[in-house]
Design an enzyme around this catalytic site. Structure first.
Site, PDB file in Angstrom:
ATOM      1  N   ARG A 228       0.870  -1.312  -0.136  1.00 28.42           N
ATOM      2  CA  ARG A 228      -0.031  -0.015   0.105  1.00 28.42           C
ATOM      3  C   ARG A 228       0.943   1.250   0.170  1.00 28.42           C
ATOM      4  O   ARG A 228       1.843   1.208   0.780  1.00 28.42           O
ATOM      5  CB  ARG A 228      -0.955   0.146   1.007  1.00 28.42           C
ATOM      6  CG  ARG A 228      -2.271  -0.819   1.153  1.00 28.42           C
ATOM      7  CD  ARG A 228      -3.248  -0.551  -0.027  1.00 28.42           C
ATOM      8  NE  ARG A 228      -4.277  -1.594   0.066  1.00 28.42           N
ATOM      9  CZ  ARG A 228      -4.323  -2.498  -0.534  1.00 28.42           C
ATOM     10  NH1 ARG A 228      -3.477  -3.215  -1.432  1.00 28.42           N
ATOM     11  NH2 ARG A 228      -5.526  -3.081  -0.763  1.00 28.42           N
ATOM     12  N   GLU A 257      -2.402   7.862  -5.240  1.00 29.04           N
ATOM     13  CA  GLU A 257      -2.496   7.299  -6.610  1.00 29.04           C
ATOM     14  C   GLU A 257      -3.330   8.280  -7.524  1.00 29.04           C
ATOM     15  O   GLU A 257      -3.523   8.146  -8.546  1.00 29.04           O
ATOM     16  CB  GLU A 257      -2.945   5.996  -6.400  1.00 29.04           C
ATOM     17  CG  GLU A 257      -1.911   5.094  -5.855  1.00 29.04           C
ATOM     18  CD  GLU A 257      -2.174   3.686  -5.474  1.00 29.04           C
ATOM     19  OE1 GLU A 257      -3.243   3.312  -6.042  1.00 29.04           O
ATOM     20  OE2 GLU A 257      -1.466   2.874  -4.645  1.00 29.04           O
ATOM     21  N   HIS A 284      -0.131   0.385  -9.700  1.00 19.61           N
ATOM     22  CA  HIS A 284      -1.180  -0.591  -8.997  1.00 19.61           C
ATOM     23  C   HIS A 284      -1.822  -1.575  -9.781  1.00 19.61           C
ATOM     24  O   HIS A 284      -3.029  -1.981  -9.599  1.00 19.61           O
ATOM     25  CB  HIS A 284      -2.369   0.306  -7.964  1.00 19.61           C
ATOM     26  CG  HIS A 284      -2.777  -0.310  -6.881  1.00 19.61           C
ATOM     27  ND1 HIS A 284      -2.835   0.442  -5.670  1.00 19.61           N
ATOM     28  CD2 HIS A 284      -2.862  -1.817  -6.429  1.00 19.61           C
ATOM     29  CE1 HIS A 284      -3.294  -0.441  -4.735  1.00 19.61           C
ATOM     30  NE2 HIS A 284      -3.065  -1.836  -5.285  1.00 19.61           N
TER      31      HIS A 284
END
Length: 312
Positions: A228, A257, A284
């Protein structure tokens, strides 16, 4: 029993719960306000990452008995609030471990052997052999922090490359074997050449990786994060790259993000990282393979089946 699905998932997600005798409503494009209007009619909820679930949300879901997350990590769900409301929560953590491990190893190999850099140069008509001399992964000491599904899958595959594997997990013990040494975090600080994070985002891990973390290593290291983004203070990573304490980085996640919402400080850090040849960034997608897309549904189906059996 009725199940509401509020995120886009592989189409098999509709049929799998139906095979268990459940009534399924699939609204992949539903707005949050509509979810609040509908969720009170359902005993089950399947979600990926569209929104967070907190105590206030649960006040709209009086019938809810379980929440299944189509992915690894439950940081978007307030587990204490769910426990208080009598709602069971489970994820599909096992489903994407192969994808995560393969993606990470691909990033590491690309970094070590300068594949991205060499590819870009050749496409520009540059032929720089010496500049792109690579470094072998064989013989490196890898520090795996977090030995859950993804950490274990990554460790086992890196061992096949002839790496020495050191693994630390704050909540597990007794998992070492002939391939993997169970060690303390201090031993990773002292021995690791490469460090890879496989830990969840918790209040205790939020921005855990800071200047002090990087300065704790005896060697200059390569750093990887496919867990994360909020676990790592990117300005601390940038500082470590500038000083040489970090020789290179593989990041599939960032602390923010949503790139259009970066603060000025975040923009400056991101700009630095994005211009470094020794930093590899991906959006991601480490666990985002075609195969894991289906496996996630299969894992959720199995967990719903077990939940139904336990609560029959």
């Amino acid at each position: 029993m009725k199940v509401l699905i509020v995120d886009e998932m592989h189409e098999s997600i509709v049929h799998m719960p139906e095979e268990l005798g459940l009534e399924v409503d699939y609204f992949p494009n539903i707005a949050f306000e509509e979810v609040l209007e509908k969720v009170g009619d359902y005993e089950g909820l399947l979600i990926r990452s569209k929104f967070s679930i907190n105590e206030e949300f649960l006040t709209h879901a009086n019938k809810l008995k379980f929440i299944g997350r189509a992915g690894a990590g439950l940081d978007l769900i307030d587990l204490d609030a769910c426990k208080k409301a009598g709602v069971d929560v489970f994820g599909a953590n096992e489903a994407n471990k192969v994808a995560v491990a393969e993606h990470l190893i691909g990033m590491i190999l690309s970094l070590f052997h300068k594949v991205n850099q060499g590819n870009s140069e050749v496409k520009r008509g540059e032929w720089n052999r010496e500049k792109n001399r690579g470094e072998e992964l064989f013989g490196k000491t890898i520090g795996i922090i977090g030995f859950g599904n993804n950490g274990q899958a990554t460790a086992e595959r890196l061992a096949a490359f002839g790496c020495k594997i050191l693994a630390f997990d704050k909540y597990k013990y007794g998992f070492g074997n002939h391939l993997i040494q169970e060690v303390s975090l201090q031993e990773i600080y002292e021995q690791a050449d490469v460090v890879s994070l496989h830990i969840p985002l918790l209040s205790t891990t939020y921005q855990w990786v800071d200047d002090e973390f990087f300065n704790s290593f005896k060697k200059n290291i390569y750093f990887c994060n496919i867990a994360r983004g909020e676990i790592v203070k990117l300005d601390a990573l940038a500082n470590a790259l500038k000083s040489g304490k970090v020789k290179g980085a593989c990041l599939d996640v960032l602390e923010n993000e949503k790139l259009k919402t970066l603060t000025q400080e975040q923009k400056e850090t991101f700009q630095f990282l994005s211009t470094q040849d020794n930093v590899i960034l991906t959006p991601h997608v480490a666990g985002w393979s075609n195969e894991s897309y289906v496996k996630i549904n299969q894992v959720l189906k199995d967990k719903i089946r077990m939940w139904l059996e336990q609560n029959a």
